[in-house]
Design a protein around this motif. Structure first.
Motif, PDB file in Angstrom:
ATOM      1  N   THR A  39      16.626   8.179  11.741  1.00 37.70           N
ATOM      2  CA  THR A  39      17.452   7.347  10.880  1.00 37.70           C
ATOM      3  C   THR A  39      16.546   6.501   9.990  1.00 37.70           C
ATOM      4  O   THR A  39      15.667   5.803  10.483  1.00 37.70           O
ATOM      5  N   GLY A  40      16.713   6.604   8.695  1.00 38.99           N
ATOM      6  CA  GLY A  40      15.929   5.823   7.753  1.00 38.99           C
ATOM      7  C   GLY A  40      14.660   6.505   7.276  1.00 38.99           C
ATOM      8  O   GLY A  40      14.042   6.039   6.325  1.00 38.99           O
ATOM      9  N   TRP A  41      14.240   7.583   7.923  1.00 44.00           N
ATOM     10  CA  TRP A  41      13.017   8.294   7.536  1.00 44.00           C
ATOM     11  C   TRP A  41      13.289   9.791   7.510  1.00 44.00           C
ATOM     12  O   TRP A  41      13.396  10.421   8.561  1.00 44.00           O
ATOM     13  N   SER A  42      13.373  10.346   6.317  1.00 44.81           N
ATOM     14  CA  SER A  42      13.536  11.799   6.194  1.00 44.81           C
ATOM     15  C   SER A  42      12.194  12.465   6.502  1.00 44.81           C
ATOM     16  O   SER A  42      11.142  11.813   6.535  1.00 44.81           O
ATOM     17  N   GLU A  43      12.230  13.772   6.690  1.00 41.65           N
ATOM     18  CA  GLU A  43      10.992  14.513   6.929  1.00 41.65           C
ATOM     19  C   GLU A  43      10.032  14.343   5.750  1.00 41.65           C
ATOM     20  O   GLU A  43       8.830  14.125   5.930  1.00 41.65           O
ATOM     21  N   ALA A  44      10.569  14.402   4.532  1.00 37.54           N
ATOM     22  CA  ALA A  44       9.735  14.237   3.332  1.00 37.54           C
ATOM     23  C   ALA A  44       9.153  12.829   3.254  1.00 37.54           C
ATOM     24  O   ALA A  44       7.984  12.654   2.891  1.00 37.54           O
ATOM     25  N   ALA A  45       9.943  11.819   3.586  1.00 40.77           N
ATOM     26  CA  ALA A  45       9.463  10.432   3.529  1.00 40.77           C
ATOM     27  C   ALA A  45       8.361  10.193   4.563  1.00 40.77           C
ATOM     28  O   ALA A  45       7.365   9.528   4.263  1.00 40.77           O
ATOM     29  N   LEU A  46       8.516  10.733   5.763  1.00 40.08           N
ATOM     30  CA  LEU A  46       7.471  10.577   6.777  1.00 40.08           C
ATOM     31  C   LEU A  46       6.189  11.279   6.350  1.00 40.08           C
ATOM     32  O   LEU A  46       5.089  10.743   6.516  1.00 40.08           O
ATOM     33  N   ALA A  47       6.298  12.471   5.793  1.00 43.51           N
ATOM     34  CA  ALA A  47       5.122  13.207   5.332  1.00 43.51           C
ATOM     35  C   ALA A  47       4.414  12.438   4.209  1.00 43.51           C
ATOM     36  O   ALA A  47       3.185  12.342   4.189  1.00 43.51           O
ATOM     37  N   ALA A  48       5.186  11.875   3.287  1.00 45.93           N
ATOM     38  CA  ALA A  48       4.602  11.093   2.189  1.00 45.93           C
ATOM     39  C   ALA A  48       3.898   9.852   2.731  1.00 45.93           C
ATOM     40  O   ALA A  48       2.813   9.485   2.258  1.00 45.93           O
ATOM     41  N   GLU A  49       4.482   9.198   3.701  1.00 47.65           N
ATOM     42  CA  GLU A  49       3.861   8.007   4.289  1.00 47.65           C
ATOM     43  C   GLU A  49       2.563   8.363   5.005  1.00 47.65           C
ATOM     44  O   GLU A  49       1.570   7.625   4.916  1.00 47.65           O
ATOM     45  N   CYS A  50       2.536   9.500   5.681  1.00 46.78           N
ATOM     46  CA  CYS A  50       1.305   9.962   6.338  1.00 46.78           C
ATOM     47  C   CYS A  50       0.214  10.211   5.301  1.00 46.78           C
ATOM     48  O   CYS A  50      -0.945   9.826   5.513  1.00 46.78           O
ATOM     49  N   ARG A  51       0.565  10.832   4.197  1.00 42.36           N
ATOM     50  CA  ARG A  51      -0.414  11.058   3.128  1.00 42.36           C
ATOM     51  C   ARG A  51      -0.920   9.730   2.567  1.00 42.36           C
ATOM     52  O   ARG A  51      -2.118   9.540   2.331  1.00 42.36           O
ATOM     53  N   LEU A 110      -1.032   6.769   4.127  1.00 37.90           N
ATOM     54  CA  LEU A 110      -1.900   6.118   5.104  1.00 37.90           C
ATOM     55  C   LEU A 110      -3.265   6.786   5.189  1.00 37.90           C
ATOM     56  O   LEU A 110      -4.292   6.109   5.312  1.00 37.90           O
ATOM     57  N   THR A 111      -3.292   8.107   5.102  1.00 39.32           N
ATOM     58  CA  THR A 111      -4.561   8.833   5.127  1.00 39.32           C
ATOM     59  C   THR A 111      -5.425   8.408   3.945  1.00 39.32           C
ATOM     60  O   THR A 111      -6.620   8.144   4.090  1.00 39.32           O
ATOM     61  N   ARG A 112      -4.814   8.334   2.775  1.00 43.47           N
ATOM     62  CA  ARG A 112      -5.564   7.916   1.575  1.00 43.47           C
ATOM     63  C   ARG A 112      -6.032   6.475   1.704  1.00 43.47           C
ATOM     64  O   ARG A 112      -7.178   6.158   1.386  1.00 43.47           O
ATOM     65  N   GLN A 113      -5.165   5.583   2.157  1.00 40.29           N
ATOM     66  CA  GLN A 113      -5.547   4.178   2.301  1.00 40.29           C
ATOM     67  C   GLN A 113      -6.682   4.011   3.307  1.00 40.29           C
ATOM     68  O   GLN A 113      -7.625   3.247   3.075  1.00 40.29           O
ATOM     69  N   ALA A 114      -6.608   4.702   4.421  1.00 38.28           N
ATOM     70  CA  ALA A 114      -7.673   4.619   5.427  1.00 38.28           C
ATOM     71  C   ALA A 114      -8.991   5.085   4.824  1.00 38.28           C
ATOM     72  O   ALA A 114     -10.032   4.442   5.009  1.00 38.28           O
ATOM     73  N   SER A 115      -8.965   6.166   4.085  1.00 39.65           N
ATOM     74  CA  SER A 115     -10.178   6.697   3.465  1.00 39.65           C
ATOM     75  C   SER A 115     -10.752   5.719   2.444  1.00 39.65           C
ATOM     76  O   SER A 115     -11.957   5.443   2.430  1.00 39.65           O
ATOM     77  N   GLY A 125     -12.538   2.745   4.060  1.00 40.80           N
ATOM     78  CA  GLY A 125     -13.628   3.011   4.995  1.00 40.80           C
ATOM     79  C   GLY A 125     -13.180   3.261   6.416  1.00 40.80           C
ATOM     80  O   GLY A 125     -13.983   3.203   7.344  1.00 40.80           O
ATOM     81  N   GLY A 126     -11.907   3.565   6.594  1.00 42.60           N
ATOM     82  CA  GLY A 126     -11.383   3.858   7.921  1.00 42.60           C
ATOM     83  C   GLY A 126     -11.420   5.351   8.200  1.00 42.60           C
ATOM     84  O   GLY A 126     -12.063   6.124   7.485  1.00 42.60           O
ATOM     85  N   ARG A 127     -10.723   5.740   9.223  1.00 41.65           N
ATOM     86  CA  ARG A 127     -10.666   7.146   9.619  1.00 41.65           C
ATOM     87  C   ARG A 127      -9.215   7.537   9.865  1.00 41.65           C
ATOM     88  O   ARG A 127      -8.360   6.690  10.104  1.00 41.65           O
ATOM     89  N   SER A 128      -8.973   8.836   9.838  1.00 37.42           N
ATOM     90  CA  SER A 128      -7.635   9.323  10.149  1.00 37.42           C
ATOM     91  C   SER A 128      -7.748  10.691  10.788  1.00 37.42           C
ATOM     92  O   SER A 128      -8.743  11.388  10.637  1.00 37.42           O
TER      93      SER A 128
END
Length: 58
Positions: free
Chosen positions: A22-34, A36-41, A44-47
């Protein structure tokens, strides 16, 4: 305790990765993961497939 049915949790039963809810579609979760991965990189973080780490604040 389990989440109420109205939360409509859809997850992979092997990895337990959340696919949608509820509140997070599959596409929205995938976009958020992308995002976070970019922000971590950029910071200087890791993912990995299921985690993101960020360096401590300066």
């Amino acid at each position: 305790m389990r989440s109420p049915p109205e939360h409509r949790l859809d997850y992979d039963p092997v990895s337990l990765k959340m696919l949608s809810c509820t509140g997070w579609s599959e596409a929205a979760l995938a976009a958020e993961c992308r995002f976070l991965t970019r922000q971590a990189s950029l910071q200087g973080g890791r993912s990995g497939e299921f985690f993101w780490t960020f360096p401590p604040p300066r």
